[in-house]
Design a protein around this motif. Structure first.
Motif, PDB file in Angstrom:
ATOM      1  N   ARG A   8     -70.637 -57.536   1.765  1.00 19.97           N
ATOM      2  CA  ARG A   8     -70.974 -56.124   2.016  1.00 19.97           C
ATOM      3  C   ARG A   8     -70.284 -55.209   1.013  1.00 19.97           C
ATOM      4  NH1 ARG A   8     -69.998 -57.278   7.550  1.00 19.97           N
ATOM      5  NH2 ARG A   8     -68.062 -56.060   7.427  1.00 19.97           N
ATOM      6  N   ARG A   9     -69.012 -55.490   0.750  1.00 24.19           N
ATOM      7  CA  ARG A   9     -68.262 -54.646  -0.187  1.00 24.19           C
ATOM      8  C   ARG A   9     -68.795 -54.777  -1.608  1.00 24.19           C
ATOM      9  NH1 ARG A   9     -66.919 -52.656   3.884  1.00 24.19           N
ATOM     10  NH2 ARG A   9     -64.826 -51.992   4.532  1.00 24.19           N
ATOM     11  N   VAL A  10     -69.157 -55.977  -2.023  1.00 19.78           N
ATOM     12  CA  VAL A  10     -69.682 -56.189  -3.366  1.00 19.78           C
ATOM     13  C   VAL A  10     -71.033 -55.488  -3.542  1.00 19.78           C
ATOM     14  CG1 VAL A  10     -70.565 -57.924  -4.963  1.00 19.78           C
ATOM     15  CG2 VAL A  10     -68.430 -58.343  -3.753  1.00 19.78           C
ATOM     16  N   PHE A  12     -72.117 -52.921  -1.844  1.00 21.27           N
ATOM     17  CA  PHE A  12     -71.844 -51.481  -1.846  1.00 21.27           C
ATOM     18  C   PHE A  12     -71.313 -51.039  -3.199  1.00 21.27           C
ATOM     19  CE2 PHE A  12     -68.887 -47.918  -1.100  1.00 21.27           C
ATOM     20  CZ  PHE A  12     -69.770 -47.004  -0.546  1.00 21.27           C
ATOM     21  N   ALA A  13     -70.433 -51.842  -3.812  1.00 19.10           N
ATOM     22  CA  ALA A  13     -69.893 -51.508  -5.126  1.00 19.10           C
ATOM     23  C   ALA A  13     -70.990 -51.486  -6.178  1.00 19.10           C
ATOM     24  CB  ALA A  13     -68.803 -52.510  -5.511  1.00 19.10           C
ATOM     25  N   ALA A  14     -71.919 -52.440  -6.108  1.00 20.25           N
ATOM     26  CA  ALA A  14     -73.022 -52.486  -7.070  1.00 20.25           C
ATOM     27  C   ALA A  14     -73.912 -51.252  -6.944  1.00 20.25           C
ATOM     28  CB  ALA A  14     -73.838 -53.756  -6.864  1.00 20.25           C
ATOM     29  N   VAL A  15     -74.188 -50.830  -5.716  1.00 22.90           N
ATOM     30  CA  VAL A  15     -75.002 -49.629  -5.499  1.00 22.90           C
ATOM     31  C   VAL A  15     -74.307 -48.393  -6.053  1.00 22.90           C
ATOM     32  CG1 VAL A  15     -75.995 -48.119  -3.746  1.00 22.90           C
ATOM     33  CG2 VAL A  15     -76.189 -50.600  -3.499  1.00 22.90           C
ATOM     34  N   VAL A  16     -73.012 -48.304  -5.813  1.00 20.73           N
ATOM     35  CA  VAL A  16     -72.246 -47.158  -6.324  1.00 20.73           C
ATOM     36  C   VAL A  16     -72.299 -47.110  -7.848  1.00 20.73           C
ATOM     37  CG1 VAL A  16     -69.924 -46.195  -6.555  1.00 20.73           C
ATOM     38  CG2 VAL A  16     -70.722 -46.999  -4.331  1.00 20.73           C
ATOM     39  N   LEU A  17     -72.136 -48.264  -8.491  1.00 25.94           N
ATOM     40  CA  LEU A  17     -72.185 -48.310  -9.952  1.00 25.94           C
ATOM     41  C   LEU A  17     -73.555 -47.887 -10.483  1.00 25.94           C
ATOM     42  CD1 LEU A  17     -70.206 -51.554 -10.878  1.00 25.94           C
ATOM     43  CD2 LEU A  17     -69.585 -49.184 -11.376  1.00 25.94           C
ATOM     44  N   TRP A  18     -74.621 -48.321  -9.807  1.00 24.09           N
ATOM     45  CA  TRP A  18     -75.961 -47.918 -10.247  1.00 24.09           C
ATOM     46  C   TRP A  18     -76.148 -46.404 -10.097  1.00 24.09           C
ATOM     47  CZ3 TRP A  18     -80.000 -45.900  -7.134  1.00 24.09           C
ATOM     48  CH2 TRP A  18     -81.198 -45.697  -7.836  1.00 24.09           C
ATOM     49  N   LEU A  19     -75.692 -45.846  -8.993  1.00 23.43           N
ATOM     50  CA  LEU A  19     -75.808 -44.400  -8.792  1.00 23.43           C
ATOM     51  C   LEU A  19     -75.001 -43.631  -9.832  1.00 23.43           C
ATOM     52  CD1 LEU A  19     -75.570 -44.160  -4.884  1.00 23.43           C
ATOM     53  CD2 LEU A  19     -77.591 -43.793  -6.307  1.00 23.43           C
ATOM     54  N   VAL A  20     -73.809 -44.133 -10.145  1.00 22.15           N
ATOM     55  CA  VAL A  20     -72.966 -43.456 -11.131  1.00 22.15           C
ATOM     56  C   VAL A  20     -73.615 -43.488 -12.511  1.00 22.15           C
ATOM     57  CG1 VAL A  20     -70.778 -43.602 -12.385  1.00 22.15           C
ATOM     58  CG2 VAL A  20     -70.801 -43.799  -9.894  1.00 22.15           C
ATOM     59  N   THR A  21     -74.100 -44.665 -12.926  1.00 27.68           N
ATOM     60  CA  THR A  21     -74.719 -44.770 -14.245  1.00 27.68           C
ATOM     61  C   THR A  21     -75.966 -43.894 -14.356  1.00 27.68           C
ATOM     62  OG1 THR A  21     -75.914 -46.751 -13.499  1.00 27.68           O
ATOM     63  CG2 THR A  21     -73.857 -47.093 -14.683  1.00 27.68           C
ATOM     64  N   THR A  22     -76.760 -43.859 -13.294  1.00 30.10           N
ATOM     65  CA  THR A  22     -77.957 -43.020 -13.307  1.00 30.10           C
ATOM     66  C   THR A  22     -77.597 -41.542 -13.371  1.00 30.10           C
ATOM     67  OG1 THR A  22     -79.157 -44.676 -11.997  1.00 30.10           O
ATOM     68  CG2 THR A  22     -80.076 -42.464 -12.072  1.00 30.10           C
ATOM     69  N   GLY A 255     -57.484 -47.160 -10.554  1.00 27.98           N
ATOM     70  CA  GLY A 255     -58.839 -46.996 -11.075  1.00 27.98           C
ATOM     71  C   GLY A 255     -59.018 -45.710 -11.836  1.00 27.98           C
ATOM     72  N   THR A 256     -58.459 -44.626 -11.307  1.00 21.27           N
ATOM     73  CA  THR A 256     -58.592 -43.327 -11.960  1.00 21.27           C
ATOM     74  C   THR A 256     -57.843 -43.293 -13.288  1.00 21.27           C
ATOM     75  OG1 THR A 256     -58.776 -42.256  -9.789  1.00 21.27           O
ATOM     76  CG2 THR A 256     -58.254 -40.851 -11.684  1.00 21.27           C
ATOM     77  N   ILE A 300     -62.742 -47.796 -11.280  1.00 22.64           N
ATOM     78  CA  ILE A 300     -62.520 -47.216  -9.957  1.00 22.64           C
ATOM     79  C   ILE A 300     -63.172 -48.067  -8.873  1.00 22.64           C
ATOM     80  CG2 ILE A 300     -63.034 -45.219  -8.503  1.00 22.64           C
ATOM     81  CD1 ILE A 300     -62.808 -43.479 -11.011  1.00 22.64           C
ATOM     82  N   VAL A 301     -64.429 -48.488  -9.098  1.00 20.59           N
ATOM     83  CA  VAL A 301     -65.138 -49.287  -8.090  1.00 20.59           C
ATOM     84  C   VAL A 301     -64.459 -50.640  -7.887  1.00 20.59           C
ATOM     85  CG1 VAL A 301     -67.300 -50.487  -7.605  1.00 20.59           C
ATOM     86  CG2 VAL A 301     -67.353 -48.129  -8.418  1.00 20.59           C
ATOM     87  N   VAL A 302     -64.099 -51.301  -8.986  1.00 16.98           N
ATOM     88  CA  VAL A 302     -63.467 -52.619  -8.878  1.00 16.98           C
ATOM     89  C   VAL A 302     -62.098 -52.520  -8.215  1.00 16.98           C
ATOM     90  CG1 VAL A 302     -62.494 -54.550 -10.201  1.00 16.98           C
ATOM     91  CG2 VAL A 302     -64.720 -53.610 -10.815  1.00 16.98           C
ATOM     92  N   SER A 303     -61.317 -51.512  -8.568  1.00 17.61           N
ATOM     93  CA  SER A 303     -59.991 -51.363  -7.958  1.00 17.61           C
ATOM     94  C   SER A 303     -60.111 -51.082  -6.470  1.00 17.61           C
ATOM     95  CB  SER A 303     -59.214 -50.242  -8.647  1.00 17.61           C
ATOM     96  OG  SER A 303     -59.861 -48.989  -8.486  1.00 17.61           O
ATOM     97  N   ASN A 304     -61.105 -50.288  -6.076  1.00 17.36           N
ATOM     98  CA  ASN A 304     -61.299 -50.033  -4.647  1.00 17.36           C
ATOM     99  C   ASN A 304     -61.795 -51.281  -3.922  1.00 17.36           C
ATOM    100  OD1 ASN A 304     -61.072 -46.998  -3.634  1.00 17.36           O
ATOM    101  ND2 ASN A 304     -61.674 -46.960  -5.778  1.00 17.36           N
ATOM    102  N   LEU A 305     -62.588 -52.109  -4.597  1.00 16.36           N
ATOM    103  CA  LEU A 305     -63.018 -53.375  -4.009  1.00 16.36           C
ATOM    104  C   LEU A 305     -61.821 -54.291  -3.779  1.00 16.36           C
ATOM    105  CD1 LEU A 305     -65.297 -55.315  -3.146  1.00 16.36           C
ATOM    106  CD2 LEU A 305     -65.489 -56.012  -5.551  1.00 16.36           C
ATOM    107  N   VAL A 306     -60.931 -54.365  -4.764  1.00 12.17           N
ATOM    108  CA  VAL A 306     -59.718 -55.184  -4.608  1.00 12.17           C
ATOM    109  C   VAL A 306     -58.857 -54.645  -3.480  1.00 12.17           C
ATOM    110  CG1 VAL A 306     -57.583 -55.909  -5.758  1.00 12.17           C
ATOM    111  CG2 VAL A 306     -59.743 -55.913  -7.016  1.00 12.17           C
ATOM    112  N   VAL A 307     -58.758 -53.318  -3.378  1.00 11.30           N
ATOM    113  CA  VAL A 307     -57.970 -52.715  -2.299  1.00 11.30           C
ATOM    114  C   VAL A 307     -58.567 -53.044  -0.939  1.00 11.30           C
ATOM    115  CG1 VAL A 307     -57.400 -50.510  -1.228  1.00 11.30           C
ATOM    116  CG2 VAL A 307     -56.943 -50.876  -3.649  1.00 11.30           C
ATOM    117  N   ASP A 308     -59.890 -52.999  -0.820  1.00 11.43           N
ATOM    118  CA  ASP A 308     -60.538 -53.349   0.447  1.00 11.43           C
ATOM    119  C   ASP A 308     -60.206 -54.772   0.871  1.00 11.43           C
ATOM    120  OD1 ASP A 308     -61.699 -50.897   0.800  1.00 11.43           O
ATOM    121  OD2 ASP A 308     -63.605 -51.444  -0.107  1.00 11.43           O
TER     122      ASP A 308
END
Length: 321
Positions: A8-10, A12-22, A255-256, A300-308
């Motif tokens: 689920r976290r992965v 969600f991270a992929a969706v966030v990355l797609w939204l950010v790039t777009t 991440g920041t 940022i996305v990867v660091s938050n995934l690791v934190v989760d």
């Protein structure tokens, strides 16, 4: 259970990355073609030259075509070519990345260790002179801007210590530790402490508040009533529960900062991602700006995934959420 949580976290991270790039593509490409071409051509260049530059850069293609080409390049690891330097964006990012990575890595070790230690000591000695001294340090650290602290360090190193014969520290461009370890330390010690001192204040305050909340819980009082040594109560039972908000904040900060420690890099002249982004924005170099923004979002996305994932081990109830 953990596998489903991780999937689920992965996703969600992929969706966030797609939204950010777009979002980044839309913000920088829509309506920016004229500005970019004019900046490359020069303020007095004829409009025909500007139009030719736009066509050469592919900025006159339909927006969907540009977006499809943009995503295709990303999937193949191609971030495009700098409009100004005519150099692959990946090369520019790769050249700037080591300085930022080493800066954040060294500073994060310092602020995490010092911040947690200071917060625990302050919480276990609440309302004593130790706690008051820690609070004074926290308020000073939070109130002191990074650029002021950095300039103060440079002044002390060059104007006070150097005339006395202590000329080890100096500001300058990043040097790889594998090429020249001594020069690497000379250049990096001040940026490490500059960044770490400000962050240590934040982590001390956060750890102290979290520890005070945890030490007031019923299970802590029960452990003390059973005769568990105070050291075990604080570090084995209290600190683990108190670390959850600290780890969350740590992931966000890492991440920041990996996306570009703009102020610290600029003060000490480290030539990292932060300075690359500043130059790119100043020059209107869209591919480099977009590449740096995407790289920062990945951090940022990867660091938050690791934190989760780490959070789920510290508090197993998170896996059920």
């Amino acid at each position: 259970m953990f596998a489903r949580f991780l999937i689920r976290r992965v996703v969600f991270a992929a969706v966030v990355l797609w939204l950010v790039t777009t979002t980044v593509f839309i913000l920088f490409y829509v309506g920016s073609a004229e500005t970019v071409a004019r900046r490359i051509a020069g303020p007095r260049a004829p409009q025909a030259v500007v139009e030719q530059i736009k066509a050469n850069l592919g900025l006159t293609d339909p927006l969907f075509t540009q977006y499809r080409r943009f995503l295709g390049g990303l999937f193949h690891g191609d971030l495009g070519t700098s409009f100004i330097l005519n150099t692959p964006v990946g090369t520019l990012l790769w050249q700037s990345l080591p300085a930022t990575l080493w800066l954040v890595a060294g500073a994060s070790v310092l602020w995490l260790v010092a911040g947690i230690a200071g917060g625990v000591v302050s919480a276990t000695h609440a309302r004593t002179w130790i706690d008051k001294g820690t609070t004074l340090f926290v308020l000073t650290g939070v109130s002191l801007p990074t650029f002021v602290l950095g300039l103060l360090m440079i002044f002390i190193a060059l104007s006070v210590l150097a005339p006395l014969g202590f000329a080890f520290l100096k500001p300058g461009a990043f040097v790889s530790p594998f090429a020249d370890p001594v020069e690497f330390l000379r250049v990096m010690i001040m940026p490490w402490f500059c960044l770490a001192l400000v962050q240590t204040a934040v982590y001390t305050r956060l750890t102290r508040g979290s520890m005070l909340d945890v030490l007031g819980e019923d299970y802590i009082r029960t452990a003390r009533a059973k005769g568990v040594p105070e050291r075990a109560v604080v570090y084995r039972h209290g600190l683990r529960a108190a670390l959850t908000p600290v780890i969350t904040q740590f992931g966000v900060d890492i991440g920041t900062l990996l996306g570009g420690v703009v102020v610290t890099e600029s003060v000490f002249g480290l030539q990292g991602l932060g300075q690359l982004m500043i130059r790119s924005v100043r020059d209107g170099d869209l591919p480099v700006i977009i590449g740096a923004a995407i790289l920062a979002s990945i951090f940022i996305v990867v660091s938050n995934l690791v934190v989760d994932v780490a959070y789920s081990f510290l508090d197993p109830r998170v896996r059920l959420a």
